[in-house]
Scaffold this motif. Structure first.
Motif, PDB file in Angstrom:
ATOM      1  N   LEU A  27      52.841 -19.626  38.040  1.00  0.00           N
ATOM      2  CA  LEU A  27      52.324 -19.145  36.749  1.00  0.00           C
ATOM      3  C   LEU A  27      53.485 -19.128  35.778  1.00  0.00           C
ATOM      4  O   LEU A  27      54.464 -18.399  35.995  1.00  0.00           O
ATOM      5  CB  LEU A  27      51.739 -17.743  36.886  1.00  0.00           C
ATOM      6  N   CYS A  39      57.332 -18.749  36.933  1.00  0.00           N
ATOM      7  CA  CYS A  39      57.613 -18.098  38.219  1.00  0.00           C
ATOM      8  C   CYS A  39      56.575 -18.482  39.268  1.00  0.00           C
ATOM      9  O   CYS A  39      55.448 -18.894  38.959  1.00  0.00           O
ATOM     10  CB  CYS A  39      57.650 -16.571  38.060  1.00  0.00           C
ATOM     11  N   ALA A  58      54.192 -17.021  41.435  1.00  0.00           N
ATOM     12  CA  ALA A  58      53.505 -15.737  41.585  1.00  0.00           C
ATOM     13  C   ALA A  58      53.120 -15.485  43.037  1.00  0.00           C
ATOM     14  O   ALA A  58      53.008 -14.341  43.476  1.00  0.00           O
ATOM     15  CB  ALA A  58      52.267 -15.705  40.698  1.00  0.00           C
ATOM     16  N   PRO A 115      55.184  -3.663  44.335  1.00  0.00           N
ATOM     17  CA  PRO A 115      55.528  -3.319  42.957  1.00  0.00           C
ATOM     18  C   PRO A 115      54.795  -4.168  41.933  1.00  0.00           C
ATOM     19  O   PRO A 115      54.192  -5.198  42.291  1.00  0.00           O
ATOM     20  CB  PRO A 115      57.043  -3.569  42.892  1.00  0.00           C
ATOM     21  N   ASN A 116      54.845  -3.781  40.688  1.00  0.00           N
ATOM     22  CA  ASN A 116      54.254  -4.584  39.596  1.00  0.00           C
ATOM     23  C   ASN A 116      54.837  -5.989  39.662  1.00  0.00           C
ATOM     24  O   ASN A 116      56.035  -6.165  39.845  1.00  0.00           O
ATOM     25  CB  ASN A 116      54.574  -3.974  38.229  1.00  0.00           C
ATOM     26  N   GLY A 117      53.942  -6.965  39.511  1.00  0.00           N
ATOM     27  CA  GLY A 117      54.395  -8.356  39.504  1.00  0.00           C
ATOM     28  C   GLY A 117      54.591  -8.948  40.886  1.00  0.00           C
ATOM     29  O   GLY A 117      55.056 -10.081  41.022  1.00  0.00           O
ATOM     30  N   ALA A 118      54.206  -8.214  41.934  1.00  0.00           N
ATOM     31  CA  ALA A 118      54.422  -8.707  43.309  1.00  0.00           C
ATOM     32  C   ALA A 118      53.498  -9.876  43.657  1.00  0.00           C
ATOM     33  O   ALA A 118      53.751 -10.606  44.608  1.00  0.00           O
ATOM     34  CB  ALA A 118      54.222  -7.571  44.308  1.00  0.00           C
ATOM     35  N   GLY A 119      52.392 -10.017  42.918  1.00  0.00           N
ATOM     36  CA  GLY A 119      51.466 -11.115  43.193  1.00  0.00           C
ATOM     37  C   GLY A 119      50.129 -10.673  43.768  1.00  0.00           C
ATOM     38  O   GLY A 119      49.316 -11.497  44.207  1.00  0.00           O
ATOM     39  N   LYS A 120      49.849  -9.380  43.723  1.00  0.00           N
ATOM     40  CA  LYS A 120      48.627  -8.844  44.331  1.00  0.00           C
ATOM     41  C   LYS A 120      47.375  -9.392  43.636  1.00  0.00           C
ATOM     42  O   LYS A 120      46.441  -9.869  44.292  1.00  0.00           O
ATOM     43  CB  LYS A 120      48.648  -7.303  44.287  1.00  0.00           C
ATOM     44  N   SER A 121      47.367  -9.293  42.299  1.00  0.00           N
ATOM     45  CA  SER A 121      46.199  -9.810  41.575  1.00  0.00           C
ATOM     46  C   SER A 121      46.088 -11.322  41.717  1.00  0.00           C
ATOM     47  O   SER A 121      44.976 -11.872  41.779  1.00  0.00           O
ATOM     48  CB  SER A 121      46.285  -9.461  40.084  1.00  0.00           C
ATOM     49  N   GLN A 170      40.717  -5.693  37.345  1.00  0.00           N
ATOM     50  CA  GLN A 170      41.501  -4.524  36.937  1.00  0.00           C
ATOM     51  C   GLN A 170      40.933  -3.929  35.656  1.00  0.00           C
ATOM     52  O   GLN A 170      40.760  -2.726  35.536  1.00  0.00           O
ATOM     53  CB  GLN A 170      42.942  -4.964  36.685  1.00  0.00           C
ATOM     54  N   GLU A 220      42.556  -2.724  42.073  1.00  0.00           N
ATOM     55  CA  GLU A 220      42.832  -1.388  41.506  1.00  0.00           C
ATOM     56  C   GLU A 220      41.560  -0.707  41.003  1.00  0.00           C
ATOM     57  O   GLU A 220      41.518  -0.182  39.889  1.00  0.00           O
ATOM     58  CB  GLU A 220      43.893  -1.484  40.405  1.00  0.00           C
ATOM     59  N   HIS A 260      47.729   1.057  43.886  1.00  0.00           N
ATOM     60  CA  HIS A 260      49.110   1.541  43.797  1.00  0.00           C
ATOM     61  C   HIS A 260      49.282   2.893  44.482  1.00  0.00           C
ATOM     62  O   HIS A 260      50.387   3.262  44.849  1.00  0.00           O
ATOM     63  CB  HIS A 260      49.547   1.654  42.329  1.00  0.00           C
TER      64      HIS A 260
END
Ligand SMILES: Nc1ncnc2c1ncn2[C@@H]1O[C@H](COP(=O)(O)OP(=O)(O)OP(=O)(O)O)[C@@H](O)[C@H]1O
Length: 267
Positions: free
Chosen positions: A33, A36, A38, A57-63, A105, A185, A217
Motif C-alpha cells: 500500500l 510500504c 502492509a 500496534p497501529n499500522g501493524a496490518g490488521k485491517s 471500523q 474493531e 485493541h
C-alpha cells in the motif's frame, strides 16, 4: 436480550463447513500500500469454529488482513483459502458467496435507509434463501433482535447511539449468513457492559459453528473470547497461539512497549 431457542436457526452458517478444511488459510500473503508492505509473508491457519483474536500496534496490518480476506484488496503475492476454496483476489461479492462477511471500523451503512432495510439488503444479497418483502423484513428484524439492537428497527442509522450502530453493523454482516466473520474493531469505544453483551453474541455465533477473526485493541476483550491470538507487527506475524501464551510472551510485551513508548535507549 431473550435467549436463543435451539430451533431458531437465524444465527449460524448456512450449513456444516465443507469437509474438514480449516475455515481460513493464508499463505505467504504480501500486500503493498503506497510505499510500504502492509502485509509481508503472512501465513496462518484458523480451524473452523474458532475465534482468532488479532492484536498489534497501529499500522501493524490488521485491517489489511481483513481487507484481503474480504476481497476489498488484492494481494501482490500469496493465497487466501476459505473452507478449502481458493478465493485469492476474489471480489467482495465472491468472498460473500464463499461464506465471508465483515464489519468495518467505520460502519458503512446506507444512510437514507432504516436499520431494518440496511439489514434486509444483506439478506437479499447473501446466503439466506428468503424472498418476499415480509419474510425478508421479518428476518432482518430477527437478526437485529439477536444482536441485542435496542432501537426500533425503523430507526435511521444517524439516530443510533454508538452501541446500536455497532449492533447494526454486526447484523448487516450476519445477514449474509457467513461461515467466516471478520470483525474490525467492532467493540471500540463501547462501555464494558455493552462489550460484554457483544461478546455473548460472538460466543453464541462460535457455538453455532461460525469462525470469527476479531481485531481489537482492548486486550481484555481479546482474552475474554479468543481461542487463539495472533499478534502482528509491521505486516508480519509476530506470534500466534493460546491467548495467555501469546500476550505474556516477551516478544509481544516488547512490541507493545515499543509501539507505546518508542525504541528503548540502547535497544
Ligand atoms: N490506503 C492506504 N494507502 C497507503 N498506505 C496505507 C493505506 N491504508 C493503510 N496503509 C498503511 O498500511 C499499513 C497497515 O495499515 P492497517 O490499517 O492495515 O493497520 P492496522 O493494524 O489495522 O492499524 P490500526 O490499528 O490503526 O487500524 C500502515 O502502515 C498504514 O499506514
Amino acid at each position: 436480550m431473550p435467549p436463543v431457542s435451539a430451533d431458531r436457526r437465524v444465527f449460524g452458517p448456512a450449513g456444516p463447513p465443507e469437509g474438514h478444511a480449516p475455515a481460513v488459510q493464508v499463505r505467504d500473503l504480501a500486500v503493498r500500500l503506497g510505499t510500504c508492505w502492509a502485509l509481508n509473508d503472512l501465513s496462518l491457519t484458523v480451524p473452523a469454529g474458532q475465534i482468532l483474536g488479532v492484536i498489534g500496534p497501529n499500522g501493524a496490518g490488521k485491517s489489511t488482513l481483513i481487507n484481503v480476506i474480504g476481497g476489498q484488496l488484492r494481494p501482490a503475492r500469496g493465497r487466501v483459502v476459505v473452507h478449502g476454496r481458493d478465493i485469492t483476489g476474489a471480489r467482495p461479492w465472491q468472498a460473500v458467496a464463499a461464506g465471508v462477511a465483515r464489519t468495518f471500523q467505520v460502519p458503512r451503512v446506507f444512510p437514507d435507509m432504516s436499520a431494518r432495510d440496511n439489514v434486509a439488503v444483506g439478506v437479499l444479497h447473501g446466503r439466506y434463501r428468503v424472498s418476499g418483502r415480509r419474510a425478508v423484513a421479518a428476518l432482518a428484524d430477527e437478526l437485529l433482535e439477536e444482536v441485542g439492537f435496542t432501537a426500533a428497527p425503523g430507526t435511521p442509522p444517524d439516530r443510533l447511539g454508538l452501541a446500536d450502530a455497532r449492533r447494526l453493523e454486526l447484523a448487516r454482516a450476519l445477514a449474509l449468513r457467513p461461515s467466516l466473520l471478520l470483525l474490525d474493531e467492532l467493540m471500540a469505544g463501547l462501555r464494558p457492559s455493552e462489550a460484554e453483551q457483544c461478546l455473548d453474541v460472538l460466543r453464541r455465533l462460535r457455538d453455532s459453528g461460525m469462525t470469527i477473526l476479531c481485531v481489537e485493541h482492548v486486550l481484555k476483550i481479546i482474552l475474554a473470547v479468543s481461542d487463539q491470538v495472533l499478534t502482528m507487527e509491521k505486516g508480519r506475524k509476530l506470534l500466534m497461539g493460546a491467548p495467555y501464551d501469546v500476550v505474556g510472551h516477551p516478544r509481544a510485551v516488547e512490541s507493545c512497549l515499543r509501539a507505546r513508548y518508542g525504541r528503548p535507549q540502547g535497544g
